[in-house]
Design a protein around this motif. Structure first.
Motif, PDB file in Angstrom:
ATOM      1  N   PRO A   1      55.288 -38.511  82.272  1.00  0.00           N
ATOM      2  CA  PRO A   1      55.270 -38.379  80.624  1.00  0.00           C
ATOM      3  C   PRO A   1      53.836 -38.308  80.384  1.00  0.00           C
ATOM      4  N   ARG A  15      52.487 -34.973  77.277  1.00  0.00           N
ATOM      5  CA  ARG A  15      52.374 -35.789  75.910  1.00  0.00           C
ATOM      6  C   ARG A  15      52.630 -34.996  74.614  1.00  0.00           C
ATOM      7  N   ALA A  38      59.297 -33.714  71.973  1.00  0.00           N
ATOM      8  CA  ALA A  38      60.284 -34.443  72.753  1.00  0.00           C
ATOM      9  C   ALA A  38      61.609 -34.098  72.851  1.00  0.00           C
ATOM     10  N   THR A  44      55.248 -36.938  72.099  1.00  0.00           N
ATOM     11  CA  THR A  44      55.522 -38.061  72.818  1.00  0.00           C
ATOM     12  C   THR A  44      54.215 -38.993  72.964  1.00  0.00           C
ATOM     13  N   TRP A  56      54.216 -42.620  72.186  1.00  0.00           N
ATOM     14  CA  TRP A  56      54.857 -43.586  72.522  1.00  0.00           C
ATOM     15  C   TRP A  56      54.196 -44.432  73.709  1.00  0.00           C
ATOM     16  N   VAL A  74      59.836 -47.522  70.605  1.00  0.00           N
ATOM     17  CA  VAL A  74      60.585 -46.473  71.111  1.00  0.00           C
ATOM     18  C   VAL A  74      61.210 -47.199  72.716  1.00  0.00           C
ATOM     19  N   PHE A 101      61.050 -41.827  80.821  1.00  0.00           N
ATOM     20  CA  PHE A 101      60.365 -42.463  79.617  1.00  0.00           C
ATOM     21  C   PHE A 101      60.378 -43.916  79.946  1.00  0.00           C
TER      22      PHE A 101
END
Length: 305
Positions: A88, A92, A96, A119, A122, A146, A165
């Motif tokens: 992740p 970024r 998503a 993301t 998050w 999230v 995630f």
């Protein structure tokens, strides 16, 4: 080339481009540390959960471009599941929805409801420090919100992207500087971006990246399986407070409570030996605790799947 294939090619190109922009300090909490957290979790999965996790991890790995696969494979001794936890940070800027689509999945509606579709947000929650501060740096989405949606959906519909995630945010929520932000001004609210702007006289340049590096502990390459085992021997689960399953509110609260110590080193100063010693001890504890808690999440969610 059909539309679906073109879309996937675009996603891969974006991911590869993002790799080229990354700094060379690759083995930080958001790389080696994340893989270590996930490996601790993997070692604590029951047989049912591990079997399902292996299937999902293989699916996710196969969807990745070659550059990301090679970076994942650079972590000696790590399971494929554990390697996935660092991804992740590489994606970024990718929408998503496209991340789930690349794995042949559909993003949960709860995670696709915001105008901000990337993301990046998050990974943290900028709770203002000190507690008396009148500043409000928290926005939606954030790691606490999230993480809750990820776990709730994964219990009903286990997906590879969601698992990836979940593994990552479990690590980030235990890194103190992902829960804290201080104002750079006494008169107006100007965030230091989780101490990214709290510059220090250290190789990592700032307070955030000093903690990302685990006080330097994670700057040395480890055999991930051995490192994860050693951390558990030093910090058995029976000696740690784990709390309720997937209680990310507790995790970020604990991280916030480390702010007094974290910010005790002045801007542009060199941290003392005692700061490094205590900080390293806290890093080891937080990495291990995160791994145990991630295992609890997965064992609970996959118990009857």
């Amino acid at each position: 080339m059909n539309v679906r294939a073109m879309k996937k090619t675009s996603i891969i190109a974006t991911a590869v481009a993002s790799l080229a922009l990354l700094p060379n300090v690759a083995h930080a909490w958001n790389y080696q540390g994340h893989v270590t957290v996930a490996q601790i979790a993997y070692q604590n999965l029951d047989t049912t959960a591990r079997t399902q996790v292996d299937v999902l991890a293989a699916k996710a790995y196969q969807s990745m471009p070659e550059d990301i696969q090679q970076k994942m494979d650079s972590f000696e001794g790590a399971s494929q599941f554990a390697k996935l936890a660092m991804v992740p940070d590489l994606i970024r800027k990718i929408p998503a929805e496209d991340i789930w689509a690349q794995m042949g999945e559909t993003i949960p509606a709860s995670l696709n409801q915001w105008d901000e579709k990337e993301t990046g947000a998050w990974h943290y929650i900028n709770q203002a420090y000190p507690a008396t501060s009148q500043c409000d740096f928290i926005h939606v989405p954030n790691i606490k919100l999230v993480a809750s949606y990820l776990f709730d959906d994964f219990k009903q519909n286990p997906q590879a992207a969601s698992m990836m995630f979940m593994s990552h945010v479990a690590g980030d929520s235990h890194q103190p500087m992902h829960s804290i932000s201080q104002s750079l001004s006494k008169n107006v609210c100007v965030t230091d971006l989780g101490a990214n702007k709290h510059t220090l006289d250290v190789p990592q340049k700032d307070l955030h990246h000093l903690w990302d590096s685990g006080m330097g502990l994670l700057g040395t390459e480890h055999n991930i399986n051995d490192f994860a085992t050693d951390l558990q021997l030093a910090y058995p689960s029976t000696t740690m407070t784990l709390g309720k399953t997937a209680d990310v509110n507790l995790w970020v609260t604990e991280s916030y409570q480390l702010a007094d110590f974290g910010y005790s080193v002045a801007i542009d100063a060199k941290p003392s030996e005692s700061y490094y010693n205590k900080g390293t001890e806290l890093v080891k504890q937080r990495l291990t605790q995160a791994g145990y808690r991630l295992a609890d999440e997965l064992n609970s969610a996959l118990a009857k799947k």
